[in-house]
Design a protein around this motif. Sequence first.
Motif, PDB file in Angstrom:
ATOM      1  N   ALA A   1       0.841  -1.201   0.000  1.00 38.61           N
ATOM      2  CA  ALA A   1       0.000   0.000   0.000  1.00 38.61           C
ATOM      3  C   ALA A   1       0.874   1.249   0.000  1.00 38.61           C
ATOM      4  CB  ALA A   1      -0.924  -0.005   1.221  1.00 38.61           C
ATOM      5  N   GLY A   2       1.967   1.199   0.774  1.00 36.88           N
ATOM      6  CA  GLY A   2       2.862   2.347   0.833  1.00 36.88           C
ATOM      7  C   GLY A   2       3.532   2.628  -0.491  1.00 36.88           C
ATOM      8  N   LEU A   3       3.966   1.575  -1.210  1.00 39.26           N
ATOM      9  CA  LEU A   3       4.650   1.800  -2.479  1.00 39.26           C
ATOM     10  C   LEU A   3       3.680   2.280  -3.552  1.00 39.26           C
ATOM     11  CD1 LEU A   3       7.298   1.777  -3.977  1.00 39.26           C
ATOM     12  CD2 LEU A   3       6.878  -0.619  -4.601  1.00 39.26           C
ATOM     13  N   TRP A   4       2.462   1.725  -3.582  1.00 39.97           N
ATOM     14  CA  TRP A   4       1.478   2.213  -4.549  1.00 39.97           C
ATOM     15  C   TRP A   4       1.138   3.677  -4.267  1.00 39.97           C
ATOM     16  CZ3 TRP A   4      -0.014   1.867  -9.183  1.00 39.97           C
ATOM     17  CH2 TRP A   4      -1.258   2.338  -9.609  1.00 39.97           C
ATOM     18  N   HIS A   5       0.994   4.018  -3.008  1.00 41.75           N
ATOM     19  CA  HIS A   5       0.727   5.409  -2.634  1.00 41.75           C
ATOM     20  C   HIS A   5       1.893   6.302  -3.067  1.00 41.75           C
ATOM     21  CE1 HIS A   5       0.761   8.863   0.237  1.00 41.75           C
ATOM     22  NE2 HIS A   5      -0.527   8.849  -0.011  1.00 41.75           N
ATOM     23  N   HIS A   6       3.111   5.862  -2.805  1.00 39.62           N
ATOM     24  CA  HIS A   6       4.282   6.652  -3.190  1.00 39.62           C
ATOM     25  C   HIS A   6       4.326   6.851  -4.703  1.00 39.62           C
ATOM     26  CE1 HIS A   6       8.599   7.531  -3.921  1.00 39.62           C
ATOM     27  NE2 HIS A   6       8.506   8.160  -2.769  1.00 39.62           N
ATOM     28  N   HIS A   7       3.982   5.817  -5.455  1.00 37.67           N
ATOM     29  CA  HIS A   7       3.963   5.929  -6.910  1.00 37.67           C
ATOM     30  C   HIS A   7       2.916   6.943  -7.367  1.00 37.67           C
ATOM     31  CE1 HIS A   7       4.794   4.415 -10.995  1.00 37.67           C
ATOM     32  NE2 HIS A   7       3.511   4.645 -11.208  1.00 37.67           N
ATOM     33  N   LEU A   8       1.747   6.891  -6.757  1.00 37.83           N
ATOM     34  CA  LEU A   8       0.694   7.847  -7.116  1.00 37.83           C
ATOM     35  C   LEU A   8       1.128   9.278  -6.809  1.00 37.83           C
ATOM     36  CD1 LEU A   8      -2.476   5.999  -5.746  1.00 37.83           C
ATOM     37  CD2 LEU A   8      -1.822   6.257  -8.156  1.00 37.83           C
TER      38      LEU A   8
ATOM     39  N   GLU B   1      11.200   4.896 -11.415  1.00 36.98           N
ATOM     40  CA  GLU B   1      12.466   4.236 -11.097  1.00 36.98           C
ATOM     41  C   GLU B   1      12.464   3.704  -9.669  1.00 36.98           C
ATOM     42  OE1 GLU B   1      16.291   3.565  -9.453  1.00 36.98           O
ATOM     43  OE2 GLU B   1      15.112   5.337  -8.942  1.00 36.98           O
ATOM     44  N   ALA B   2      11.976   4.532  -8.718  1.00 42.05           N
ATOM     45  CA  ALA B   2      11.915   4.089  -7.325  1.00 42.05           C
ATOM     46  C   ALA B   2      10.943   2.924  -7.169  1.00 42.05           C
ATOM     47  CB  ALA B   2      11.506   5.243  -6.422  1.00 42.05           C
ATOM     48  N   THR B   3       9.828   2.970  -7.888  1.00 42.08           N
ATOM     49  CA  THR B   3       8.846   1.891  -7.815  1.00 42.08           C
ATOM     50  C   THR B   3       9.454   0.597  -8.325  1.00 42.08           C
ATOM     51  OG1 THR B   3       7.050   3.483  -8.128  1.00 42.08           O
ATOM     52  CG2 THR B   3       6.538   1.165  -8.519  1.00 42.08           C
TER      53      THR B   3
ATOM     54  N   ARG C   1      12.609  -0.209  -8.421  1.00 42.74           N
ATOM     55  CA  ARG C   1      13.688  -0.643  -7.528  1.00 42.74           C
ATOM     56  C   ARG C   1      13.143  -1.339  -6.287  1.00 42.74           C
ATOM     57  NH1 ARG C   1      15.636   3.931  -6.922  1.00 42.74           N
ATOM     58  NH2 ARG C   1      15.065   4.470  -4.782  1.00 42.74           N
ATOM     59  N   ARG C   2      11.985  -0.873  -5.802  1.00 39.30           N
ATOM     60  CA  ARG C   2      11.415  -1.432  -4.573  1.00 39.30           C
ATOM     61  C   ARG C   2      10.442  -2.582  -4.827  1.00 39.30           C
ATOM     62  NH1 ARG C   2      10.652   4.833  -2.878  1.00 39.30           N
ATOM     63  NH2 ARG C   2      12.801   5.175  -2.177  1.00 39.30           N
ATOM     64  N   TRP C   3      10.153  -2.850  -6.079  1.00 44.66           N
ATOM     65  CA  TRP C   3       9.191  -3.884  -6.430  1.00 44.66           C
ATOM     66  C   TRP C   3       9.574  -5.265  -5.888  1.00 44.66           C
ATOM     67  CZ3 TRP C   3       4.612  -5.336  -7.185  1.00 44.66           C
ATOM     68  CH2 TRP C   3       4.228  -6.398  -8.006  1.00 44.66           C
ATOM     69  N   PRO C   4      10.828  -5.703  -5.978  1.00 44.83           N
ATOM     70  CA  PRO C   4      11.160  -7.019  -5.415  1.00 44.83           C
ATOM     71  C   PRO C   4      10.856  -7.125  -3.922  1.00 44.83           C
ATOM     72  CG  PRO C   4      12.898  -6.277  -6.887  1.00 44.83           C
ATOM     73  CD  PRO C   4      11.982  -5.112  -6.694  1.00 44.83           C
ATOM     74  N   MET C   5      11.009  -6.031  -3.185  1.00 43.47           N
ATOM     75  CA  MET C   5      10.684  -6.036  -1.764  1.00 43.47           C
ATOM     76  C   MET C   5       9.193  -6.299  -1.558  1.00 43.47           C
ATOM     77  SD  MET C   5      11.395  -3.063   1.104  1.00 43.47           S
ATOM     78  CE  MET C   5      10.729  -1.767   0.078  1.00 43.47           C
ATOM     79  N   VAL C   6       8.351  -5.642  -2.356  1.00 46.31           N
ATOM     80  CA  VAL C   6       6.905  -5.829  -2.250  1.00 46.31           C
ATOM     81  C   VAL C   6       6.516  -7.249  -2.659  1.00 46.31           C
ATOM     82  CG1 VAL C   6       4.691  -5.129  -3.253  1.00 46.31           C
ATOM     83  CG2 VAL C   6       6.315  -3.399  -2.478  1.00 46.31           C
ATOM     84  N   LYS C   7       7.112  -7.759  -3.712  1.00 44.44           N
ATOM     85  CA  LYS C   7       6.792  -9.123  -4.142  1.00 44.44           C
ATOM     86  C   LYS C   7       7.082 -10.132  -3.033  1.00 44.44           C
ATOM     87  CE  LYS C   7       7.806 -10.583  -8.284  1.00 44.44           C
ATOM     88  NZ  LYS C   7       8.547 -10.877  -9.548  1.00 44.44           N
ATOM     89  N   ALA C   8       8.239  -9.998  -2.420  1.00 46.61           N
ATOM     90  CA  ALA C   8       8.588 -10.926  -1.341  1.00 46.61           C
ATOM     91  C   ALA C   8       7.630 -10.783  -0.167  1.00 46.61           C
ATOM     92  CB  ALA C   8      10.022 -10.681  -0.889  1.00 46.61           C
ATOM     93  N   ALA C   9       7.240  -9.544   0.151  1.00 51.00           N
ATOM     94  CA  ALA C   9       6.346  -9.298   1.289  1.00 51.00           C
ATOM     95  C   ALA C   9       4.965  -9.893   1.041  1.00 51.00           C
ATOM     96  CB  ALA C   9       6.244  -7.792   1.540  1.00 51.00           C
ATOM     97  N   LEU C  10       4.394  -9.649  -0.138  1.00 51.49           N
ATOM     98  CA  LEU C  10       3.039 -10.155  -0.399  1.00 51.49           C
ATOM     99  C   LEU C  10       3.023 -11.662  -0.604  1.00 51.49           C
ATOM    100  CD1 LEU C  10       1.248  -7.430  -2.539  1.00 51.49           C
ATOM    101  CD2 LEU C  10       1.150  -7.833  -0.080  1.00 51.49           C
ATOM    102  N   ASP C  11       4.096 -12.226  -1.105  1.00 54.34           N
ATOM    103  CA  ASP C  11       4.141 -13.685  -1.184  1.00 54.34           C
ATOM    104  C   ASP C  11       4.192 -14.300   0.215  1.00 54.34           C
ATOM    105  OD1 ASP C  11       3.938 -13.866  -3.926  1.00 54.34           O
ATOM    106  OD2 ASP C  11       6.093 -14.031  -4.277  1.00 54.34           O
ATOM    107  N   TYR C  12       4.906 -13.649   1.129  1.00 55.35           N
ATOM    108  CA  TYR C  12       4.903 -14.092   2.528  1.00 55.35           C
ATOM    109  C   TYR C  12       3.480 -14.073   3.081  1.00 55.35           C
ATOM    110  CZ  TYR C  12       5.568 -13.747   7.610  1.00 55.35           C
ATOM    111  OH  TYR C  12       5.489 -13.935   8.971  1.00 55.35           O
ATOM    112  N   VAL C  13       2.761 -13.005   2.808  1.00 59.43           N
ATOM    113  CA  VAL C  13       1.395 -12.846   3.319  1.00 59.43           C
ATOM    114  C   VAL C  13       0.462 -13.882   2.703  1.00 59.43           C
ATOM    115  CG1 VAL C  13      -0.586 -11.288   3.343  1.00 59.43           C
ATOM    116  CG2 VAL C  13       1.713 -10.401   3.812  1.00 59.43           C
ATOM    117  N   ALA C  14       0.495 -14.004   1.380  1.00 63.05           N
ATOM    118  CA  ALA C  14      -0.408 -14.934   0.695  1.00 63.05           C
ATOM    119  C   ALA C  14      -0.137 -16.376   1.129  1.00 63.05           C
ATOM    120  CB  ALA C  14      -0.253 -14.800  -0.815  1.00 63.05           C
TER     121      ALA C  14
END
Length: 346
Positions: free
Chosen positions: A93-100, A106-108, A110-123
Amino acid sequence: MIGREEVVRTALSIAAIQQEDGGVPWPEGHVDAWNHVECLMAMAVAGLEEPVRRGWEWLERHQREDGSWPMKLVGGAAVEEGGETNHAAYVAAGLWHHHLVTGDQEATERRWPMVKAALDYVAGLQTPRGEIVWERDARGRASTYALLTGCSSIHQALRCGVLLAERLGDPQPHWELAADRLAHVLAAHPEAFADKSRFSMDWYYPVLGGAVRGAQASELVEREWATFVVPGLGIRCVSDEPWVTGAETCELVLALDALGDRERARRLFADIQHLRHEDGSYWTGWQFANRKHFPHERSGYTAAAVVLAADALEGLSAGAGLFRDVSAPSVPPSDPDRCGCTPARA
């Protein structure tokens, strides 16, 4: 209402408590990923680029191999090792908000792998019925129960993750499926979650997180309005204490805004301004029987909730619609007797 200048002052009060390593702590000194991300979102609304950058670097440094973050860190060291699912999810949610807000592709990326790992942990901690358990403990054991507020926040974060995946051309359909299943459980099976009904968050969070909207959401809001709302002061943190809190009140403001109930949203936002300090920060709460601030602290997460509510009401940034626009694509079936799900609990 408070204007842009007051919002910036409030965001600066968050930056003032940010630690040297980039973490944004609770008043007692620990940092957790959820409240940290919320504070970064608020500072992004105000255009505080350097504190936000440092905050994202903090997240990158402290993410673990499984995609989670320690539940509590003090001085950069974990003091509670368990990994909460809603903490990990909120980074999306934080990264999507930051992108908006910034449009920084570029920042989005770069940080995408972090989000992928986090949401895969959650799912990976979703049950067959659809709720997501609240943590994996320090020994790697999944919890045996789920929390309604946490899962509501996770629902929004999964939807944000799907939007990020679409924007970056890296589809993650399993997140969308997880979000759909979770939305149904939140809308139709409240018995699937541990009973925390004395807390106001369990009342409005299914709306705030986008799992419940439309007529069902309006009915939910009305059901407990008199229980939690204290006219002129805000909303109670818990139903059985004479204590209103700024963060919960502003989250309800965001939920009402998402439903189009802007008149009551603005009224509540005005009510909570009695917690504003002269430096732009906010007291956490007010004990109205004793007429004292309780606890006697001004918290970054309260200031952050104020900024996000002000943004939603006044459109101060391109992320103003985050809580309004990110929701389940349709109202899930709400009849637990006809949906075919295994009963959550006898």
